[in-house]
Design an enzyme around this catalytic site. Structure first.
Site, PDB file in Angstrom:
ATOM      1  CD  GLU A 152      -2.880   1.348   2.283  1.00  0.00           C
ATOM      2  OE1 GLU A 152      -2.971   0.410   3.100  1.00  0.00           O
ATOM      3  OE2 GLU A 152      -3.650   2.338   2.274  1.00  0.00           O
ATOM      4  CD  GLU A 169      -6.314  -0.976   6.847  1.00  0.00           C
ATOM      5  OE1 GLU A 169      -5.498  -0.831   5.926  1.00  0.00           O
ATOM      6  OE2 GLU A 169      -7.169  -0.139   7.123  1.00  0.00           O
ATOM      7  CG  ASP A 178      -8.898   1.844   3.280  1.00  0.00           C
ATOM      8  OD1 ASP A 178      -8.680   0.918   4.067  1.00  0.00           O
ATOM      9  OD2 ASP A 178      -8.062   2.735   3.022  1.00  0.00           O
ATOM     10  CD  GLU A 226      -6.112   0.389   0.098  1.00  0.00           C
ATOM     11  OE1 GLU A 226      -6.252   1.119   1.105  1.00  0.00           O
ATOM     12  OE2 GLU A 226      -5.356  -0.599   0.072  1.00  0.00           O
ATOM     13  CG  ASN A 248      -5.129   5.072   0.783  1.00  0.00           C
ATOM     14  OD1 ASN A 248      -5.961   4.307   1.262  1.00  0.00           O
ATOM     15  ND2 ASN A 248      -3.826   4.948   1.002  1.00  0.00           N
TER      16      ASN A 248
HETATM   17  P1  C2E Z   1      -5.480   3.676   5.687  1.00  0.00           P
HETATM   18  O1  C2E Z   1      -5.753   3.704   4.227  1.00  0.00           O
HETATM   19  O2  C2E Z   1      -6.383   2.872   6.539  1.00  0.00           O
HETATM   20  O3  C2E Z   1      -3.974   3.204   5.814  1.00  0.00           O
HETATM   21  C1  C2E Z   1      -3.532   2.322   6.755  1.00  0.00           C
HETATM   22  C2  C2E Z   1      -2.985   3.027   7.947  1.00  0.00           C
HETATM   23  O4  C2E Z   1      -2.800   2.092   8.982  1.00  0.00           O
HETATM   24  C3  C2E Z   1      -1.627   3.659   7.689  1.00  0.00           C
HETATM   25  O5  C2E Z   1      -1.549   4.838   8.443  1.00  0.00           O
HETATM   26  C4  C2E Z   1      -0.697   2.614   8.270  1.00  0.00           C
HETATM   27  O6  C2E Z   1       0.551   3.129   8.650  1.00  0.00           O
HETATM   28  C5  C2E Z   1      -1.493   2.149   9.461  1.00  0.00           C
HETATM   29  N1  C2E Z   1      -1.117   0.808   9.872  1.00  0.00           N
HETATM   30  C6  C2E Z   1      -0.729  -0.206   9.095  1.00  0.00           C
HETATM   31  N2  C2E Z   1      -0.485  -1.293   9.830  1.00  0.00           N
HETATM   32  C7  C2E Z   1      -0.750  -0.978  11.105  1.00  0.00           C
HETATM   33  C8  C2E Z   1      -0.673  -1.691  12.338  1.00  0.00           C
HETATM   34  O7  C2E Z   1      -0.331  -2.865  12.404  1.00  0.00           O
HETATM   35  N3  C2E Z   1      -1.034  -1.033  13.463  1.00  0.00           N
HETATM   36  C9  C2E Z   1      -1.427   0.234  13.425  1.00  0.00           C
HETATM   37  N4  C2E Z   1      -1.770   0.825  14.568  1.00  0.00           N
HETATM   38  N5  C2E Z   1      -1.506   0.969  12.285  1.00  0.00           N
HETATM   39  C10 C2E Z   1      -1.164   0.352  11.137  1.00  0.00           C
HETATM   40  P2  C2E Z   1      -1.060   6.185   7.808  1.00  0.00           P
HETATM   41  O8  C2E Z   1       0.042   5.945   6.845  1.00  0.00           O
HETATM   42  O9  C2E Z   1      -0.831   7.127   8.933  1.00  0.00           O
HETATM   43  O10 C2E Z   1      -2.292   6.645   6.943  1.00  0.00           O
HETATM   44  C11 C2E Z   1      -3.459   7.070   7.558  1.00  0.00           C
HETATM   45  C12 C2E Z   1      -4.547   7.277   6.551  1.00  0.00           C
HETATM   46  O11 C2E Z   1      -4.301   8.381   5.698  1.00  0.00           O
HETATM   47  C13 C2E Z   1      -4.704   6.103   5.625  1.00  0.00           C
HETATM   48  O12 C2E Z   1      -5.459   5.145   6.274  1.00  0.00           O
HETATM   49  C14 C2E Z   1      -5.408   6.718   4.456  1.00  0.00           C
HETATM   50  O13 C2E Z   1      -6.789   6.780   4.665  1.00  0.00           O
HETATM   51  C15 C2E Z   1      -4.871   8.126   4.453  1.00  0.00           C
HETATM   52  N6  C2E Z   1      -3.862   8.235   3.393  1.00  0.00           N
HETATM   53  C16 C2E Z   1      -2.571   7.849   3.390  1.00  0.00           C
HETATM   54  N7  C2E Z   1      -1.979   8.164   2.226  1.00  0.00           N
HETATM   55  C17 C2E Z   1      -2.930   8.737   1.452  1.00  0.00           C
HETATM   56  C18 C2E Z   1      -2.970   9.250   0.116  1.00  0.00           C
HETATM   57  O14 C2E Z   1      -1.986   9.235  -0.621  1.00  0.00           O
HETATM   58  N8  C2E Z   1      -4.144   9.750  -0.328  1.00  0.00           N
HETATM   59  C19 C2E Z   1      -5.263   9.766   0.450  1.00  0.00           C
HETATM   60  N9  C2E Z   1      -6.396  10.256  -0.063  1.00  0.00           N
HETATM   61  N10 C2E Z   1      -5.265   9.275   1.693  1.00  0.00           N
HETATM   62  C20 C2E Z   1      -4.115   8.776   2.193  1.00  0.00           C
HETATM   63 CA    CA Z   2      -7.730   1.319   6.224  1.00  0.00          CA
HETATM   64 CA    CA Z   3      -5.908   2.483   2.648  1.00  0.00          CA
END
Ligand code: C2E
Ligand code: CA
Ligand code: CA
Length: 508
Positions: A273, A450, A393, A363, A331
């Protein structure tokens, strides 16, 4: 003596003759006419002055009032509020968050009816000052400002709540019932405004702070918020992000990290991802939970999606060139799905990077596909027709049911990490995850869990038949270079002999 003089005067008149008398009479007439003209002229001038005064008054009123509701406008409010605020008080900004919906469903004329109904609940018919001393103004659309005289920081929240309750009861516009969500931001006068001069300037300062509190209600989900200085810092921080984003992309301060996704059965790395990061020169490393909502609010999210897609597909190409067939998940925001040109952009980028469409998963959040379904559906269909895979998602946190998903061209469902994280301790979460896995499979969807942090959870998910896992247990999201290094640490199973050069299979 006197009678003698009179007699002599009469004798003189008689001596002057009728000609003189006629001249005298004429003079009298002329004098009378002149006096009459003067009187008429004076009256006219008075009337003119009165008209001019009325006109000036009307112009002044127009400049200070809102023509639609008769409440004050912003300009008028800044001046009129100073009086009631002289003994202290608070300013509330009230947003009914409904005008757009009324305009869309019933047209602008009915929208105006709704605004007038709301205004009537704030001021007494046609005037800005209500019986309770509230001074109300319409700032724009269905956003109003109200002075709450003699209300201090302790009372502000409670009084703002009563103001909100006044506006909450449903509005009947042409037989259609509307319920306005109504949010209120309020700022009370206090020592922290001591150096701002009283009057319009002080009102403006309170209004600005009430606006900041209003923005906090939008972000936080509480309908009434009182201003706190930290909110101002947050607003300033948001502004920095808004202004700095494009330059940050150009400078490559924004980057994409990759988190592996592994199959639960064979433990092979099937994809990644792509997750955005912003390495801010002054604010440090920013995570998407902070900047994505800001970019969504300003319409800059399209720029982020384009950047992440480009980076993710470039990485997919690099891995393909090294013999690894990894899918990349990106995403996408609700705004992307409302953009009819988005599928063309995706097709173009797949072409540029020579990546097969089936290696790209897009996603979508659950709310994205449910709330904007009418807009999103044609875009989703075209993306699917390109061959991209679509995933829902954060499943389980929104309103949509799996049955609803059946009507969408979706291939994958990602169980929200809150349920997966809870599996270690909450029996209820285990039951939810099991139910989603089973129903997802019934609908022919691939199911991803996830937030897998514990080995025991991975085992439980595998036993349930969940297809794919993502989480810190396997790896945190890593910058591209680190991710490649991580790949190099994995055991490699070469492709079947005869299918050379078979894709490398990595065991995590
Ligand atoms: P998401 O799509 O649900 O992405 C998964 C999030 O869960 C990611 O946080 C990831 O680091 C975190 N994660 C993965 N494995 C674990 C785990 O085992 N434990 C825990 N506690 N967390 C885990 P991240 O990178 O902080 O991203 C947060 C959200 O921001 C993402 O949730 C997504 O909705 C959004 N996001 C990230 N990148 C983009 C992007 O390029 N565009 C858009 N529109 N949204 C983005
Ligand atoms: Ca998610
Ligand atoms: Ca995602």
């Amino acid at each position: 003596m006197t009678p003698v003089r009179a007699a002599s005067g009469a004798a003189t008149g008689a001596a002057l003759g009728p000609g003189v008398l006629a001249v005298a009479a004429l003079l009298v007439v002329l004098l009378a006419a002149a006096v009459a003209a003067l009187v008429v002229q004076r009256a006219r001038r008075r009337r003119h002055d009165a008209e001019a005064r009325a006109l000036a008054e009307r112009l002044r009123r127009d400049a200070c009032h809102d023509a639609l509701t008769g409440l004050l406008n912003r300009e008028g409010f800044l001046h009129a509020a100073a009086g009631p605020l002289a003994e202290g008080g608070a300013v509330a900004v009230v947003d009914l968050v409904l005008l757009g919906a009324v305009n869309d469903t019933l047209g602008h004329a009915r929208g105006e009816v709704f605004v007038r109904l709301a205004a009537e609940r704030l001021g007494t018919a046609g005037t800005a000052v209500a019986a309770d001393g509230f001074v109300a103004a319409r700032l724009e659309g269905d956003t109003f400002a109200v002075v709450l005289p003699r209300v201090d920081g302790h009372d502000a929240h409670r009084v703002a709540e009563t103001l909100r309750e006044r506006l909450l009861p449903p509005y009947l516009v042409e037989g259609v019932r509307f319920e306005a969500p109504v949010v209120v931001g309020v700022a009370a006068d206090g020592p922290w405004l001591a150096d701002v001069p009283a009057g319009a300037e002080r009102t403006a300062a309170l209004l600005r702070r009430a606006d900041v509190a209003l923005a906090a209600t939008r972000a936080g989900g509480e309908p009434v918020r009182c201003y706190e200085p930290s909110m101002g810092e947050r607003a300033a921080r948001r502004l920095r992000l808004i202004r700095g984003f494009s330059a940050a992309v150009a400078r490559r301060d924004v980057r994409v990290d990759f988190q592996p996704v592994v199959s639960l059965g064979e433990r092979t790395v099937v994809g990644v991802e792509a997750l955005a990061r912003w390495d801010h020169a002054e604010l440090g490393l920013l995570l998407p939970d902070e900047f994505v909502p800001v970019l969504e609010a300003t319409g800059q999210i399209g720029e982020l999606t384009s950047f992440v897609l480009d980076e993710a597909l470039a990485a997919a190409r690099r891995w393909l060139d090294r013999g690894m067939r990894l899918s990349v998940a990106v995403n996408v925001a609700v705004a992307n799905l409302g953009n009819a040109a988005f599928p063309d952009e995706v097709a173009q980028l797949l072409d540029t990077h020579r990546v097969p469409a089936e290696l790209l998963t897009l996603e979508l959040t659950e709310s994205g596909v449910s709330s904007e379904r009418e807009v999103a559906l044609p875009v989703l269909r075209r993306l699917h027709a390109l061959g991209c895979r679509l995933a829902v998602d954060d499943f389980g946190t929104g309103q949509s049911s799996l049955a609803h998903l059946r009507r969408l061209p979706v291939d994958q469902v990602k169980i929200d990490k809150s349920f997966v994280l809870g599996m270690g301790t909450e029996y209820g979460d285990v039951a939810v995850v099991r139910a989603i896995v089973e129903m997802g499979h019934t609908l022919g969807l691939q199911v991803v869990a996830e937030g897998v942090e514990q080995a025991a959870v991975r085992v439980a998910l595998a036993e349930m038949g969940c297809d794919v896992a993502q989480g810190y247990l396997v790896s945190r999201p890593l910058p591209a270079v680190c991710f490649d290094a991580w790949l190099d640490t994995l055991d490699v199973r070469q492709g079947e002999p005869g299918t050379t050069p078979g894709p490398r299979t990595l065991i995590a």
